[in-house]
Design a protein around this motif. Structure first.
Motif, short mmCIF file in Angstrom:
data_model
loop_
_atom_site.label_atom_id
_atom_site.label_comp_id
_atom_site.label_asym_id
_atom_site.label_seq_id
_atom_site.Cartn_x
_atom_site.Cartn_y
_atom_site.Cartn_z
N VAL A 31 -44.53 7.67 93.03
CA VAL A 31 -45.25 6.33 93.35
C VAL A 31 -43.92 5.44 93.13
N ARG A 32 -43.85 4.35 93.97
CA ARG A 32 -43.14 3.24 93.88
C ARG A 32 -43.69 2.06 93.91
N LYS A 33 -43.09 1.34 93.02
CA LYS A 33 -43.68 -0.26 92.52
C LYS A 33 -42.46 -1.15 92.17
N MET A 34 -42.70 -2.46 92.63
CA MET A 34 -41.55 -3.26 92.43
C MET A 34 -42.02 -3.76 90.92
N LYS A 35 -41.03 -4.10 90.13
CA LYS A 35 -41.29 -4.58 88.76
C LYS A 35 -40.26 -5.77 88.39
N VAL A 36 -40.75 -6.64 87.65
CA VAL A 36 -39.78 -7.78 87.04
C VAL A 36 -39.78 -7.36 85.56
N LEU A 37 -38.51 -7.25 85.14
CA LEU A 37 -38.33 -6.67 83.76
C LEU A 37 -37.39 -8.06 83.13
N VAL A 38 -37.92 -8.51 82.05
CA VAL A 38 -37.38 -9.43 81.18
C VAL A 38 -37.08 -9.08 79.98
N LYS A 39 -35.79 -9.50 79.51
CA LYS A 39 -35.46 -9.28 78.11
C LYS A 39 -34.92 -10.73 77.81
N GLY A 40 -34.76 -10.98 76.17
CA GLY A 40 -34.65 -12.22 75.52
C GLY A 40 -35.45 -12.37 74.35
N ALA A 41 -34.88 -13.56 73.76
CA ALA A 41 -35.58 -13.87 72.58
C ALA A 41 -37.21 -13.97 72.40
N PRO A 42 -37.77 -13.07 71.30
CA PRO A 42 -38.95 -12.85 71.13
C PRO A 42 -39.68 -14.35 71.43
N GLU A 43 -39.34 -15.35 70.78
CA GLU A 43 -40.25 -16.45 71.09
C GLU A 43 -40.20 -17.14 72.22
N ALA A 44 -39.14 -16.95 73.25
CA ALA A 44 -38.79 -17.23 74.75
C ALA A 44 -39.99 -16.39 75.32
N LEU A 45 -39.89 -15.07 75.30
CA LEU A 45 -40.94 -14.50 75.92
C LEU A 45 -42.41 -14.47 75.55
N GLU A 46 -42.62 -14.73 74.12
CA GLU A 46 -44.00 -15.00 73.98
C GLU A 46 -44.69 -16.02 74.92
N LYS A 47 -44.01 -17.14 75.11
CA LYS A 47 -44.58 -18.01 75.84
C LYS A 47 -44.99 -17.59 77.43
N LEU A 48 -44.39 -16.55 77.80
CA LEU A 48 -44.64 -15.85 79.12
C LEU A 48 -45.72 -14.93 79.30
N LEU A 49 -46.04 -14.33 77.85
CA LEU A 49 -46.87 -13.02 77.90
C LEU A 49 -48.42 -13.49 78.28
N LYS A 50 -49.03 -12.56 79.27
CA LYS A 50 -50.47 -13.00 79.47
C LYS A 50 -51.21 -12.75 78.13
N GLU A 51 -50.80 -11.71 77.47
CA GLU A 51 -51.48 -11.22 76.33
C GLU A 51 -50.56 -11.06 74.96
N VAL A 52 -50.62 -11.87 73.99
CA VAL A 52 -49.55 -11.57 73.08
C VAL A 52 -50.08 -10.24 72.00
N PRO A 53 -49.19 -9.57 71.79
CA PRO A 53 -49.68 -8.17 70.83
C PRO A 53 -50.05 -8.74 69.37
N PRO A 54 -50.89 -8.04 68.77
CA PRO A 54 -51.46 -8.55 67.56
C PRO A 54 -50.07 -8.79 66.35
N GLN A 55 -49.98 -9.87 65.93
CA GLN A 55 -48.88 -9.88 64.67
C GLN A 55 -47.42 -9.86 65.47
N TYR A 56 -47.20 -10.22 66.75
CA TYR A 56 -46.16 -10.36 67.28
C TYR A 56 -45.07 -11.45 66.76
N LYS A 57 -45.82 -12.51 66.48
CA LYS A 57 -44.99 -13.75 65.95
C LYS A 57 -44.55 -13.43 64.32
N GLU A 58 -45.64 -12.65 63.60
CA GLU A 58 -45.09 -12.40 62.30
C GLU A 58 -44.26 -11.36 62.26
N GLY A 59 -44.24 -10.33 63.16
CA GLY A 59 -43.23 -9.36 63.23
C GLY A 59 -41.80 -9.80 63.53
N TYR A 60 -41.88 -10.62 64.51
CA TYR A 60 -40.30 -11.07 65.00
C TYR A 60 -39.81 -12.30 64.09
#
Length: 109
Positions: free
Chosen positions: A64-93
Protein backbone atom coordinates in the motif's frame (compact mmCIF):
# COMPACT_ATOMS: atom_id res chain seq x y z
CA UNK A 1 26.01 8.30 2.57
CA UNK A 2 29.62 7.96 1.40
CA UNK A 3 30.84 4.64 0.04
CA UNK A 4 27.80 2.87 1.54
CA UNK A 5 28.54 4.27 5.01
CA UNK A 6 25.80 6.47 6.41
CA UNK A 7 27.11 9.79 7.74
CA UNK A 8 25.45 12.72 9.46
CA UNK A 9 24.06 13.78 12.80
CA UNK A 10 24.86 11.21 15.54
CA UNK A 11 21.25 11.17 16.80
CA UNK A 12 19.94 10.43 13.32
CA UNK A 13 22.59 7.76 12.72
CA UNK A 14 21.52 6.07 15.96
CA UNK A 15 17.93 5.98 14.68
CA UNK A 16 18.98 4.07 11.56
CA UNK A 17 21.20 1.67 13.51
CA UNK A 18 18.55 0.84 16.12
CA UNK A 19 15.56 0.67 13.77
CA UNK A 20 17.19 -1.57 11.13
CA UNK A 21 16.39 0.86 8.29
CA UNK A 22 18.89 1.12 5.42
CA UNK A 23 19.22 4.32 3.37
CA UNK A 24 20.38 4.60 -0.24
CA UNK A 25 21.26 8.17 -1.23
CA UNK A 26 21.29 7.31 -4.96
CA UNK A 27 17.56 6.46 -4.86
CA UNK A 28 16.76 8.75 -1.90
CA UNK A 29 15.14 5.71 -0.36
CA UNK A 30 15.06 4.00 3.03
CA UNK A 31 14.14 0.32 3.33
CA UNK A 32 13.34 -2.12 6.10
CA UNK A 33 12.42 -5.60 4.89
CA UNK A 34 9.53 -5.02 2.44
CA UNK A 35 8.68 -1.53 3.73
CA UNK A 36 10.03 1.48 1.80
CA UNK A 37 10.12 5.29 2.10
CA UNK A 38 11.14 7.31 -0.96
CA UNK A 39 11.93 11.01 -0.53
CA UNK A 40 10.04 13.24 -2.99
CA UNK A 41 10.91 16.71 -1.65
CA UNK A 42 12.95 18.10 1.23
CA UNK A 43 12.26 21.41 2.96
CA UNK A 44 15.61 22.09 4.69
CA UNK A 45 16.00 23.05 8.32
CA UNK A 46 15.19 26.69 9.07
CA UNK A 47 16.50 28.03 12.35
CA UNK A 48 13.58 30.45 12.73
CA UNK A 49 11.16 27.50 12.54
CA UNK A 50 13.43 25.06 14.44
CA UNK A 51 12.35 22.25 12.12
CA UNK A 52 12.63 20.67 8.69
CA UNK A 53 10.27 18.48 6.71
CA UNK A 54 10.26 15.91 3.98
CA UNK A 55 7.50 14.79 1.64
CA UNK A 56 7.86 11.08 0.99
CA UNK A 57 6.05 8.14 -0.48
CA UNK A 58 5.63 5.31 2.02
CA UNK A 59 5.10 1.78 0.72
CA UNK A 60 3.94 -0.66 3.40
CA UNK A 61 5.00 -4.31 3.59
CA UNK A 62 1.69 -5.19 1.92
CA UNK A 63 2.40 -2.81 -0.99
CA UNK A 64 0.00 0.00 0.00
CA UNK A 65 1.44 3.37 -1.09
CA UNK A 66 0.69 6.67 0.70
CA UNK A 67 2.20 10.13 0.62
CA UNK A 68 3.48 11.34 4.00
CA UNK A 69 4.84 14.56 5.46
CA UNK A 70 7.66 13.78 7.89
CA UNK A 71 8.85 16.53 10.24
CA UNK A 72 11.73 16.68 12.70
CA UNK A 73 12.82 19.50 14.92
CA UNK A 74 12.82 21.00 18.36
CA UNK A 75 10.10 19.44 20.54
CA UNK A 76 8.64 22.85 21.43
CA UNK A 77 8.42 23.78 17.72
CA UNK A 78 6.61 20.57 16.77
CA UNK A 79 4.30 20.77 19.77
CA UNK A 80 2.55 23.75 18.15
CA UNK A 81 1.84 21.67 15.03
CA UNK A 82 0.49 18.54 16.70
CA UNK A 83 -3.20 17.82 16.33
CA UNK A 84 -3.03 15.85 19.57
CA UNK A 85 -0.19 16.38 22.06
CA UNK A 86 0.81 13.16 23.87
CA UNK A 87 0.33 13.11 27.65
CA UNK A 88 3.29 14.64 29.51
CA UNK A 89 4.96 15.66 26.23
CA UNK A 90 6.11 19.04 27.54
CA UNK A 91 7.17 17.64 30.92
CA UNK A 92 9.19 14.94 29.16
CA UNK A 93 11.16 17.16 26.81
CA UNK A 94 11.57 19.87 29.47
CA UNK A 95 13.09 17.36 31.89
CA UNK A 96 15.69 16.10 29.39
CA UNK A 97 16.48 19.58 28.10
CA UNK A 98 17.23 20.73 31.66
CA UNK A 99 19.54 17.71 32.01
CA UNK A 100 21.54 19.03 29.03
CA UNK A 101 20.34 16.54 26.41
CA UNK A 102 19.86 17.55 22.78
CA UNK A 103 16.41 16.39 21.68
CA UNK A 104 14.69 15.86 18.35
CA UNK A 105 10.97 15.35 18.00
CA UNK A 106 9.49 13.47 15.05
CA UNK A 107 5.99 13.76 13.62
CA UNK A 108 4.15 12.62 10.50
CA UNK A 109 0.90 13.17 8.68
Amino acid sequence: SVEKELTGDPIELMFFQLSKWEYTSKNREARRQLERVTIQKVHPFKSELKRMSTIAEHTSESGVRKMKVLVKGAPEALEKLLKEVPPQYKEGYSYYTKQGYRLLALASK
